[in-house]
Design a protein around this motif. Structure first.
Motif, PDB file in Angstrom:
ATOM      1  N   SER A   1      67.125  -3.787  29.192  1.00  0.00           N
ATOM      2  CA  SER A   1      68.405  -2.880  29.584  1.00  0.00           C
ATOM      3  C   SER A   1      67.694  -2.209  31.102  1.00  0.00           C
ATOM      4  CB  SER A   1      67.354  -1.219  29.400  1.00  0.00           C
ATOM      5  OG  SER A   1      67.612  -1.271  28.043  1.00  0.00           O
TER       6      SER A   1
ATOM      7  N   ILE B   1      67.989   0.339  34.995  1.00  0.00           N
ATOM      8  CA  ILE B   1      67.799   1.324  35.065  1.00  0.00           C
ATOM      9  C   ILE B   1      68.082   1.479  36.301  1.00  0.00           C
ATOM     10  CG2 ILE B   1      67.609   2.712  32.813  1.00  0.00           C
ATOM     11  CD1 ILE B   1      64.371   3.482  34.377  1.00  0.00           C
ATOM     12  N   LEU B   2      68.547   2.535  36.704  1.00  0.00           N
ATOM     13  CA  LEU B   2      68.778   2.785  38.789  1.00  0.00           C
ATOM     14  C   LEU B   2      67.906   3.349  38.531  1.00  0.00           C
ATOM     15  CD1 LEU B   2      71.389   3.758  39.837  1.00  0.00           C
ATOM     16  CD2 LEU B   2      71.042   5.437  39.321  1.00  0.00           C
TER      17      LEU B   2
ATOM     18  N   PRO C   1      64.852   5.540  40.572  1.00  0.00           N
ATOM     19  CA  PRO C   1      65.144   7.351  41.154  1.00  0.00           C
ATOM     20  C   PRO C   1      65.207   7.206  42.633  1.00  0.00           C
ATOM     21  CG  PRO C   1      63.112   6.604  40.489  1.00  0.00           C
ATOM     22  CD  PRO C   1      63.882   5.244  40.207  1.00  0.00           C
ATOM     23  N   LEU C   2      65.682   8.283  42.965  1.00  0.00           N
ATOM     24  CA  LEU C   2      65.595   8.562  44.439  1.00  0.00           C
ATOM     25  C   LEU C   2      64.542   8.953  45.045  1.00  0.00           C
ATOM     26  CD1 LEU C   2      69.088  10.035  45.036  1.00  0.00           C
ATOM     27  CD2 LEU C   2      68.605   7.831  45.270  1.00  0.00           C
TER      28      LEU C   2
ATOM     29  N   TRP D   1      49.653   7.135  30.358  1.00  0.00           N
ATOM     30  CA  TRP D   1      50.013   6.033  29.985  1.00  0.00           C
ATOM     31  C   TRP D   1      49.370   5.459  28.881  1.00  0.00           C
ATOM     32  CZ3 TRP D   1      47.726   1.654  30.037  1.00  0.00           C
ATOM     33  CH2 TRP D   1      46.959   1.487  31.454  1.00  0.00           C
TER      34      TRP D   1
ATOM     35  N   LEU E   1      50.195   7.297  26.186  1.00  0.00           N
ATOM     36  CA  LEU E   1      51.650   6.506  24.814  1.00  0.00           C
ATOM     37  C   LEU E   1      51.281   5.329  24.252  1.00  0.00           C
ATOM     38  CD1 LEU E   1      54.311   7.125  24.476  1.00  0.00           C
ATOM     39  CD2 LEU E   1      55.225   6.377  27.133  1.00  0.00           C
TER      40      LEU E   1
ATOM     41  N   PHE F   1      51.818   3.210  20.764  1.00  0.00           N
ATOM     42  CA  PHE F   1      52.646   2.644  20.966  1.00  0.00           C
ATOM     43  C   PHE F   1      51.953   1.319  20.032  1.00  0.00           C
ATOM     44  CE2 PHE F   1      56.834   2.337  23.450  1.00  0.00           C
ATOM     45  CZ  PHE F   1      57.042   3.448  23.100  1.00  0.00           C
TER      46      PHE F   1
ATOM     47  N   TYR G   1      59.791   9.395  22.475  1.00  0.00           N
ATOM     48  CA  TYR G   1      58.638   8.848  24.137  1.00  0.00           C
ATOM     49  C   TYR G   1      59.739   8.459  25.472  1.00  0.00           C
ATOM     50  CZ  TYR G   1      55.811   8.097  19.328  1.00  0.00           C
ATOM     51  OH  TYR G   1      55.790   8.346  18.191  1.00  0.00           O
TER      52      TYR G   1
ATOM     53  N   ILE H   1      58.761  11.579  27.350  1.00  0.00           N
ATOM     54  CA  ILE H   1      57.578  11.607  27.445  1.00  0.00           C
ATOM     55  C   ILE H   1      57.344  10.851  29.040  1.00  0.00           C
ATOM     56  CG2 ILE H   1      55.221  11.000  26.968  1.00  0.00           C
ATOM     57  CD1 ILE H   1      55.870  12.025  24.262  1.00  0.00           C
ATOM     58  N   ALA H   2      57.659   9.180  28.534  1.00  0.00           N
ATOM     59  CA  ALA H   2      57.456   8.531  29.464  1.00  0.00           C
ATOM     60  C   ALA H   2      58.025   8.732  30.615  1.00  0.00           C
ATOM     61  CB  ALA H   2      58.289   6.834  29.509  1.00  0.00           C
TER      62      ALA H   2
ATOM     63  N   GLU I   1      66.659   0.233  22.133  1.00  0.00           N
ATOM     64  CA  GLU I   1      65.640   0.252  22.947  1.00  0.00           C
ATOM     65  C   GLU I   1      66.214   0.274  24.156  1.00  0.00           C
ATOM     66  OE1 GLU I   1      65.424  -3.966  24.304  1.00  0.00           O
ATOM     67  OE2 GLU I   1      63.245  -4.137  25.315  1.00  0.00           O
ATOM     68  N   ASP I   2      67.282   0.960  23.781  1.00  0.00           N
ATOM     69  CA  ASP I   2      68.139   1.536  25.601  1.00  0.00           C
ATOM     70  C   ASP I   2      67.855   2.732  25.167  1.00  0.00           C
ATOM     71  OD1 ASP I   2      69.321   0.858  27.838  1.00  0.00           O
ATOM     72  OD2 ASP I   2      71.274   0.696  26.338  1.00  0.00           O
TER      73      ASP I   2
ATOM     74  N   PHE J   1      65.117   4.703  25.240  1.00  0.00           N
ATOM     75  CA  PHE J   1      63.244   4.792  25.727  1.00  0.00           C
ATOM     76  C   PHE J   1      64.431   4.765  27.234  1.00  0.00           C
ATOM     77  CE2 PHE J   1      59.998   3.597  27.777  1.00  0.00           C
ATOM     78  CZ  PHE J   1      58.881   3.919  27.168  1.00  0.00           C
ATOM     79  N   TYR J   2      64.774   3.696  27.614  1.00  0.00           N
ATOM     80  CA  TYR J   2      64.932   3.170  29.052  1.00  0.00           C
ATOM     81  C   TYR J   2      66.409   4.584  29.867  1.00  0.00           C
ATOM     82  CZ  TYR J   2      62.573  -0.608  28.938  1.00  0.00           C
ATOM     83  OH  TYR J   2      61.145  -1.270  28.354  1.00  0.00           O
TER      84      TYR J   2
ATOM     85  N   ILE K   1      64.696   7.567  30.377  1.00  0.00           N
ATOM     86  CA  ILE K   1      63.405   8.284  31.894  1.00  0.00           C
ATOM     87  C   ILE K   1      64.491   8.246  32.883  1.00  0.00           C
ATOM     88  CG2 ILE K   1      62.533   6.658  33.426  1.00  0.00           C
ATOM     89  CD1 ILE K   1      61.192   5.283  30.727  1.00  0.00           C
ATOM     90  N   GLU K   2      65.737   7.211  32.655  1.00  0.00           N
ATOM     91  CA  GLU K   2      67.412   6.993  33.331  1.00  0.00           C
ATOM     92  C   GLU K   2      67.822   8.325  33.593  1.00  0.00           C
ATOM     93  OE1 GLU K   2      70.250   4.862  32.356  1.00  0.00           O
ATOM     94  OE2 GLU K   2      70.310   4.056  34.875  1.00  0.00           O
TER      95      GLU K   2
ATOM     96  N   ASN L   1      65.675  11.204  35.777  1.00  0.00           N
ATOM     97  CA  ASN L   1      65.987  11.242  37.071  1.00  0.00           C
ATOM     98  C   ASN L   1      66.817  11.577  38.190  1.00  0.00           C
ATOM     99  OD1 ASN L   1      62.788  10.172  37.016  1.00  0.00           O
ATOM    100  ND2 ASN L   1      63.753   7.527  36.923  1.00  0.00           N
ATOM    101  N   ILE L   2      68.273  10.902  36.957  1.00  0.00           N
ATOM    102  CA  ILE L   2      68.832  11.127  37.913  1.00  0.00           C
ATOM    103  C   ILE L   2      69.933  12.744  37.669  1.00  0.00           C
ATOM    104  CG2 ILE L   2      71.669  11.179  36.728  1.00  0.00           C
ATOM    105  CD1 ILE L   2      71.231   8.640  36.044  1.00  0.00           C
TER     106      ILE L   2
ATOM    107  N   ASP M   1      66.976  13.581  40.892  1.00  0.00           N
ATOM    108  CA  ASP M   1      67.561  13.672  41.808  1.00  0.00           C
ATOM    109  C   ASP M   1      69.038  13.801  42.588  1.00  0.00           C
ATOM    110  OD1 ASP M   1      65.331  11.395  42.270  1.00  0.00           O
ATOM    111  OD2 ASP M   1      66.476   9.979  41.446  1.00  0.00           O
TER     112      ASP M   1
ATOM    113  N   PRO N   1      57.575  -1.834  26.707  1.00  0.00           N
ATOM    114  CA  PRO N   1      57.726  -1.314  27.440  1.00  0.00           C
ATOM    115  C   PRO N   1      56.822  -1.623  28.387  1.00  0.00           C
ATOM    116  CG  PRO N   1      58.279   0.443  25.668  1.00  0.00           C
ATOM    117  CD  PRO N   1      57.706  -0.726  25.333  1.00  0.00           C
TER     118      PRO N   1
ATOM    119  N   ILE O   1      54.110   0.075  30.404  1.00  0.00           N
ATOM    120  CA  ILE O   1      54.423   2.081  29.328  1.00  0.00           C
ATOM    121  C   ILE O   1      53.428   2.105  30.990  1.00  0.00           C
ATOM    122  CG2 ILE O   1      52.723   3.622  28.350  1.00  0.00           C
ATOM    123  CD1 ILE O   1      54.329   2.662  26.000  1.00  0.00           C
TER     124      ILE O   1
ATOM    125  N   CYS P   1      55.765   5.665  32.867  1.00  0.00           N
ATOM    126  CA  CYS P   1      56.022   6.456  32.751  1.00  0.00           C
ATOM    127  C   CYS P   1      54.830   7.064  34.590  1.00  0.00           C
ATOM    128  CB  CYS P   1      53.485   6.054  32.454  1.00  0.00           C
ATOM    129  SG  CYS P   1      54.076   6.401  30.408  1.00  0.00           S
TER     130      CYS P   1
END
Ligand SMILES: Cc1ncc(C[n+]2csc(CCOP(=O)(O)OP(=O)(O)O)c2C)c(N)n1
Ligand code: SF4
Ligand SMILES: [Mg+2]
Lengths: 313, 618
Positions: free
Chosen positions: A3, A5-6, A8-9, A302, A305, A309, B231, B234-235, B361-362, B364-365, B368-369, B372-373, B376, B399, B401, B405
């Motif tokens: 994946s 990802i964008l 962050p700003l 971290w 976490l 994991f 998770y 959390i990250a 998997e996606d 998880f990421y 996070i995205e 952030n969006i 932002d 990941p 980690i 995080c």
């Protein structure tokens, strides 16, 4: 990693101000806490609640940034716009859970919630019950005018039987809610009643509620001069009524006595009906967090976490 | 199973060994038999080995258990879906046998508990039947308590034997799983497992060995989509959440309730979903993005507050684990029918962000995205997953980690002045200052759901409503410009482009591979950014004759599913059409190929698909 990802700003750079240190600050006078001029009708009872909130802020040396003024929707719920503090004007009936989110995540703030009887006991009735039983730390003032003001005279859950409104042209039929009983039964830990025509008493109740470690609930009779004029004359000595305080020998920790007191015929009693100490939701959650964190002392987030994991391999 | 054909009866003689590259095993019983646990062990084992793994399960909708299945597909190559048909069925009861025999490919193996299952002689022609008295052998192995608890571990032992699985690793997994419990539990579990592993199937069934998989770089973690998403949050630094239980979202709230205190946070169970979204918004307003979530019915309840978040521009993450709807619908089945409510649910013009992770998997990421969006752009972000991703277990590369995080604690630095809804802010993006922040000018902001001026005070000004509405829209247009374009799977130009979103990624890609193997020009595109859509999709679409949007929802009044309708509205391109179904189950590769055939046949006199979809799943 499959994946992408964008990124962050970057947050905008803050130009840091260097205001006076707290020790050098003077208590905030009315002109520093007053914001927009209230949009209420002249003579509306809500004005006095606002004036006394300003007094409370001055008297108790509360700073702008430490108070959060929160409301739902209604005439009374317009409150936050009239105060210079961080504030939120949320949706109808849901101010309490919103305020709970603030209170539970930010123990450093004083959370004040203001609203009307419809907001509190009709659309927000469920939240009233659950916030009370959770005992979330905040001060909640319901400006009870026995009517829907903002939407122009419909029956409210506290309208007395027989009250003629636009939705009960023959007079209200349903048994009104008794806010004192409702609060006590729900498990509120501070339950008080006051009326807008007795400013000293309003301030006294606000102070006591603010000092209470838990959910401090005040029902403040607040006349809607537009749609329910004279509703509270019976509680106003200047209009020939009687302002009857809670008897001096009332034991506010006695739930049954408090309930009984709430049974008195209108205009009823004023003062602290019920007050007990019970662990707040804030304290209970903090205790769980503290106890859990003890097992992870010195570890960065971290690392915690990562350990989780490792067990998922 | 490939590279060997199971239909050759092995007859007598010593145990043969066949080499295979993948296997689909379906275990059918009742939920109280611990069916999910067997699947979990197999998935985890594959994750610790060089195999890829994907699972599929049904959760029984009754509390007391009832029929339950777990399907696991283990392969030495890339595993894209849980498999259309099973190679092996492990049937505990008559109903498991009768209900699932058809899901096994012809010539496949039916391993059944001969204490409970009576064989249908007709079916013996089509499938290889292997009976083992699982119940009685389990009781015997544990020491004759007359209870067959532990049957699942016995079954696991049989599977281990049959597929020559790594017994040391499995024993370790079993011990770990029951660690901390009564010692006799571990002991009994191992007794049952070992008894089965030692059970002789000589002459009845050969052993299958997976060919070596590709060596993997990093370590694999094994979990389901709900866990991965939890998770991920959390990250991302989320430390507060609020929710109300509903299947299949509850797992996420339970995980966060358990885990967040470790990080100094908490998760609150509320009186209802309205309270939950309100509480999360309160926490978000207080300075740190918070999460709420639900499934269909609860998401409906949250819509008014989500509209407030759009208006007040407060960041928020809302998880919607979709299930069959409307109303209570099919609580334990998959559907992708909440796209409309996610993108458009609520009154007024209320642009918000919608993201849909494609696999475990996606999750998880993307979590996070989403955080952030939300931060932002000061906007609510809806994370659309579904029952299929939520419950299926996959192995994926652990990941990094430490790197992912992040700390998102609020900044309370005093400021000189602040306008929460500053119209001159670049792209109209609001950045609130959290309560607790001193503002030297003495002018404090109000966040509000009423239309407002730049300080947050109510306005009835036509000009301001126009400007503020544009502000809330244009910040998402700015986001769209930053979104990466998805990559086409397969050639970037051709005849058919399959477009999918969410959990259908695996079967769609497998369908592309099957179709291409049969000589057809089919590619696929998977959309994660549903709202706003990334700029430039039209360029990708222009490379194909047919755009077929594959989704698990109804074709609607006008013949298009929810994403297809959105894409048609956005691109006004009549070649965008839809392949839909809403039977509550994930797409089978065969169904997608059949859908393509039907759609193409409807537009073209000559069949454009050369391969025969019916044969494609073999
Ligand atoms: C979901 C929703 N339903 C209805 C309304 C309309 N509404 C606004 S305020 C109000 C009642 C206000 O009465 P109360 O809470 O007693 O406040 P007051 O105006 O009397 O101070 C209603 C019905 C709304 N804003 N939102
Ligand atoms: S309508 Fe009634 S409650 Fe509203 S401002 Fe006027 S007097 Fe006050
Ligand atoms: Mg009212």
């Amino acid at each position: 990693m499959t994946s992408t990802i964008l990124e962050p700003l970057l947050p905008p750079v803050r130009v840091a101000a260097s205001p006076l240190a707290d020790a050098d600050r003077k208590p905030l006078a009315k002109k520093e806490v007053a914001a927009d001029h209230p949009t209420w009708c002249p003579g509306c009872g809500d004005f006095s609640v606002l004036a006394l909130y300003f007094k409370l802020i001055e008297k108790r040396k509360l700073w702008h940034e430490k108070i959060t003024t929160i409301a739902g929707i209604g005439c009374s719920s317009r409150f936050p716009y009239f105060v210079q503090s961080h504030g939120a004007h949320f949706i109808h009936g849901r101010a309490l859970p919103f305020a709970s989110g603030v209170s539970l995540s930010r123990p450093d703030l004083h959370v004040f919630v203001f609203g009307g009887d419809g907001d509190a006991f009709s659309i927000g009735g469920n939240h009233f019950t659950h916030t009370a039983r959770r005992n979330v730390k905040m001060t909640y003032v319901v400006m009870d005018n026995f009517v829907y003001g903002l939407t122009k005279k419909q029956t409210s859950p506290t309208s007395p039987i027989g009250f003629k409104s636009k939705t009960d042209m023959w007079g209200s039929l349903d048994q009104p809610i008794n806010p004192m009983k409702q609060a006590i039964a729900a498990g509120a830990t501070f339950v008080a009643r006051t009326t807008h025509t007795n400013p000293n008493h309003v301030l006294q109740m606000m102070e006591a509620a603010m000092d209470h470690d838990g959910f401090g609930f005040i029902e403040c009779l607040s006349e809607c001069v537009e749609f329910y004029e004279g509703a509270f004359d019976a509680a106003n000595p200047r209009k020939g009524g009687a302002f009857n305080q809670v008897p001096a020998d009332h034991d506010p920790t006695d739930e049954f006595a408090a309930y009984k007191l709430a049974d008195e015929a209108f205009p009823g009693r004023f003062g602290i009906f019920y007050k007990v100490q019970r662990a707040t939701k804030n304290a209970n959650e903090a205790k769980i967090t503290k106890k859990t964190q003890e097992k992870f002392l010195g570890q960065a987030d971290w690392q915690i976490l990562k350990k989780t994991f490792d067990r998922l391999k | 199973m490939s590279e060997t054909t199971l239909s050759v009866p092995s007859g007598g003689g010593p145990t043969q060994i066949s080499s295979i590259s993948e296997a689909v095993i379906r275990i059918a019983g009742n939920s109280q038999d611990g069916i999910q646990a067997i699947g979990g062990f197999l998935a985890r084992l594959a994750g610790r080995s060089e195999q890829e793994v994907m699972t599929f399960m049904t959760i029984p909708s009754t509390i007391s258990g009832g029929p339950s299945i777990f399907q696991v597909r283990i392969g030495s190559g890339e595993v894209l879906s849980a498999g259309d048909e099973a190679d092996v069925l492990l049937a505990f009861y008559q109903h498991s046998y009768e209900g699932h025999v058809q899901s096994v490919k012809k010539g496949g193996i039916i391993l059944f508990d001969s204490d409970h299952v009576e064989v249908n002689p007709e079916w013996q022609q089509t499938w290889r039947h292997v009976g083992v008295p699982i119940s009685s052998l389990t009781v015997e192995s544990i020491g004759g308590t007359a209870r067959d608890k532990g049957k699942n571990l016995f079954a696991l032992g049989l599977v281990a034997k049959m597929f020559d699985l790594n017994v040391l690793k499995l024993t370790k997994l079993i011990t770990e799983r029951f660690a901390g419990k009564d010692e006799s539990i571990v002991k009994n579990a191992l007794l049952a497992f070992n008894a089965a592993y030692g059970y002789s199937m000589e002459g009845i069934l050969e052993t299958f060995q997976f060919v070596e998989g590709k060596k993997r770089e990093g370590q694999q973690v094994v979990m389901n989509g709900n866990e991965s998403l939890g998770y991920g949050l959390i990250a991302a630094g989320v430390r507060f959440g609020a929710g109300y239980p509903i299947t299949p979202w509850s797992d996420i709230m339970e995980l966060l309730r358990r885990e967040l205190p470790k990080y100094g946070g908490s998760f609150i169970q509320c009186e209802d979903e309205i309270a939950a979204v309100s509480m999360a918004l309160g926490a978000g307003y207080a300075g740190r993005v918070a999460v709420t979530g639900s499934s269909g019915p609860g998401v409906s309840l949250k819509t008014e507050a989500i509209g407030w978040a759009v208006m007040a521009e407060i960041p928020l993450v809302v998880v919607d684990v979709q299930r069959g709807g409307p109303s209570t619908g099919m609580p334990t089945n998959v559907e992708q029918s909440d796209l409309n409510i996610a993108c458009f649910g609520g009154h007024g013009d209320s642009p918000r962000v919608v993201l849909a992770p494609a696999n475990v998997e996606d999750c998880f990421y993307t979590a996070i995205e989403a955080v952030n969006i939300a931060r932002d752009y000061s906007v609510p972000v809806i994370l659309l997953t579904d029952q299929a991703i939520a419950t299926r277990i996959e192995a994926f590369e652990e990941p990094d980690i430490e790197k992912v995080c992040q700390d998102i604690s609020p900044d309370l630095t005093p400021v000189l002045d602040h306008k929460p809804y500053d119209l001159s802010a670049p792209n109209g993006v609001t950045r609130h200052v959290a309560p607790g922040t001193r503002i030297q000018s003495g002018k404090y902001p109000i966040v509000t759901g009423l239309e407002h001026d730049e300080l947050g005070h109510p306005t009835g000004s036509p000009k301001l409503h126009t400007q503020m509405t544009a502000k809330r829209r244009s910040k998402l247009q700015a986001l769209a410009a930053r979104l990466p374009l998805p990559k086409v799977f397969g050639p970037a130009e051709g005849n058919v482009l399959l477009v999918g979103w969410g959990s259908t990624q695996g079967p769609v890609r497998e369908a592309v591979e099957k179709a291409r193997a049969g000589g057809d020009s089919v590619s696929s595109l998977h959309l994660k950014y549903i709202n706003p859509l990334p700029n430039g999709l039209e360029t990708i679409f222009s490379g194909f004759n047919h755009i077929l949007v594959v989704e698990i929802n109804d074709e609607g009044l006008y013949g298009f599913g929810q994403l297809a309708a959105l894409l048609r509205a956005r691109y006004a391109d009549p070649k965008i059409r839809a392949i839909n179904k809403c039977d509550g189950l994930t797409f089978k590769v065969r169904e997608i190929l059949e859908g393509v055939r039907v759609k193409l046949a409807a537009t073209s006199p000559a069949p454009l698909l050369a391969s025969n979809p019916a044969a494609a799943s073999a």
